[in-house]
Design a protein around this motif. Structure first.
Motif, PDB file in Angstrom:
ATOM      1  N   LEU A  23       0.794  -1.256   0.110  1.00 13.54           N
ATOM      2  CA  LEU A  23      -0.026  -0.112   0.020  1.00 13.54           C
ATOM      3  C   LEU A  23       0.795   1.328   0.040  1.00 13.54           C
ATOM      4  O   LEU A  23       0.111   2.393  -0.335  1.00 13.54           O
ATOM      5  N   TYR A  28       0.621   3.827  -7.534  1.00 11.52           N
ATOM      6  CA  TYR A  28      -0.613   2.910  -8.113  1.00 11.52           C
ATOM      7  C   TYR A  28      -1.681   3.800  -7.036  1.00 11.52           C
ATOM      8  O   TYR A  28      -2.034   3.568  -5.975  1.00 11.52           O
ATOM      9  N   THR A  31      -6.885   1.894  -6.545  1.00  7.24           N
ATOM     10  CA  THR A  31      -6.994   0.532  -5.864  1.00  7.24           C
ATOM     11  C   THR A  31      -8.288  -0.019  -5.958  1.00  7.24           C
ATOM     12  O   THR A  31      -9.274   0.427  -5.952  1.00  7.24           O
ATOM     13  N   ASP A  33     -10.454  -3.482  -4.830  1.00  8.36           N
ATOM     14  CA  ASP A  33     -10.573  -4.754  -3.778  1.00  8.36           C
ATOM     15  C   ASP A  33     -11.590  -5.661  -4.837  1.00  8.36           C
ATOM     16  O   ASP A  33     -12.472  -5.312  -5.004  1.00  8.36           O
ATOM     17  N   LEU A  46      -9.194  -0.485   0.182  1.00  4.11           N
ATOM     18  CA  LEU A  46      -9.234   0.278  -1.112  1.00  4.11           C
ATOM     19  C   LEU A  46     -10.213   0.886  -1.505  1.00  4.11           C
ATOM     20  O   LEU A  46     -11.287   0.916  -1.122  1.00  4.11           O
ATOM     21  N   LEU A  99      -3.836  -0.937  -8.561  1.00  2.61           N
ATOM     22  CA  LEU A  99      -3.273  -2.044  -7.733  1.00  2.61           C
ATOM     23  C   LEU A  99      -4.556  -2.694  -7.388  1.00  2.61           C
ATOM     24  O   LEU A  99      -5.423  -2.254  -7.042  1.00  2.61           O
ATOM     25  N   SER A 109      -6.996 -11.758  -6.751  1.00  3.31           N
ATOM     26  CA  SER A 109      -6.262 -10.621  -7.223  1.00  3.31           C
ATOM     27  C   SER A 109      -5.193 -11.005  -8.283  1.00  3.31           C
ATOM     28  O   SER A 109      -5.227 -10.453  -9.330  1.00  3.31           O
ATOM     29  N   LEU A 126      -1.498  -6.663  -4.823  1.00  7.10           N
ATOM     30  CA  LEU A 126      -1.334  -6.301  -3.408  1.00  7.10           C
ATOM     31  C   LEU A 126      -0.725  -7.304  -2.724  1.00  7.10           C
ATOM     32  O   LEU A 126      -1.239  -8.368  -2.455  1.00  7.10           O
TER      33      LEU A 126
END
Length: 141
Positions: A23, A28, A31, A33, A46, A99, A109, A126
């Motif tokens: 993070l 980036y 972000t 999720d 995020l 990200l 992810s 991440l």
């Protein structure tokens, strides 16, 4: 040996450790999720939520870990139009680096990272997932 597919380890072998970041990376600014909406709401670390699988599919995955890879890739394929639209919108058609995070950074992810890479979006995963950063929080746009 774990019963869950660790896609992160496979990608690490193929692409190297530079596909992961934490993070603290200022590079980036966008972000995403990719956990279920319910998981995201419980720990909104995020900026954006683009779920790969639903809460019901996530619960099924946890009861049948040996099918985790199939469940996640099924969700990615089933929701690919939505996921593509959101990835392109958030990245402004690839102009912004993104990200991508999930719970532990092992499957969801990395799967979405592969898809983003396919779409031509500069992205990173991440490292260790959202649960590793419970005490930290970044703000949304």
């Amino acid at each position: 040996m774990s019963n869950i597919l660790n896609l992160d380890k496979i990608l690490l072998i193929i692409y190297g450790k530079n596909i992961f970041t934490d993070l603290n990376s200022s590079e980036y600014k966008k972000t995403i999720d990719v956990r279920s909406f319910e998981e995201y709401i419980s720990l909104p670390l995020l900026q954006y939520n683009v779920s790969v699988i639903s809460k019901k599919e996530h619960e099924f995955l946890h009861r049948h870990l040996y099918l985790a890879g199939i469940v996640v890739f099924y969700g990615l394929i089933k929701n690919k139009k939505y996921i593509k639209k959101e990835l392109l919108k958030i990245s402004n058609n690839g102009k912004y680096k993104i990200l991508i995070g999930c719970s532990k950074g092992r499957l969801r992810s990395p799967a979405v990272w592969l898809y983003a890479k396919y779409l031509g979006i500069d992205a990173k995963i991440l490292k260790y997932g959202v649960k590793n950063y419970k005490s930290k929080k970044i703000s949304g746009d």
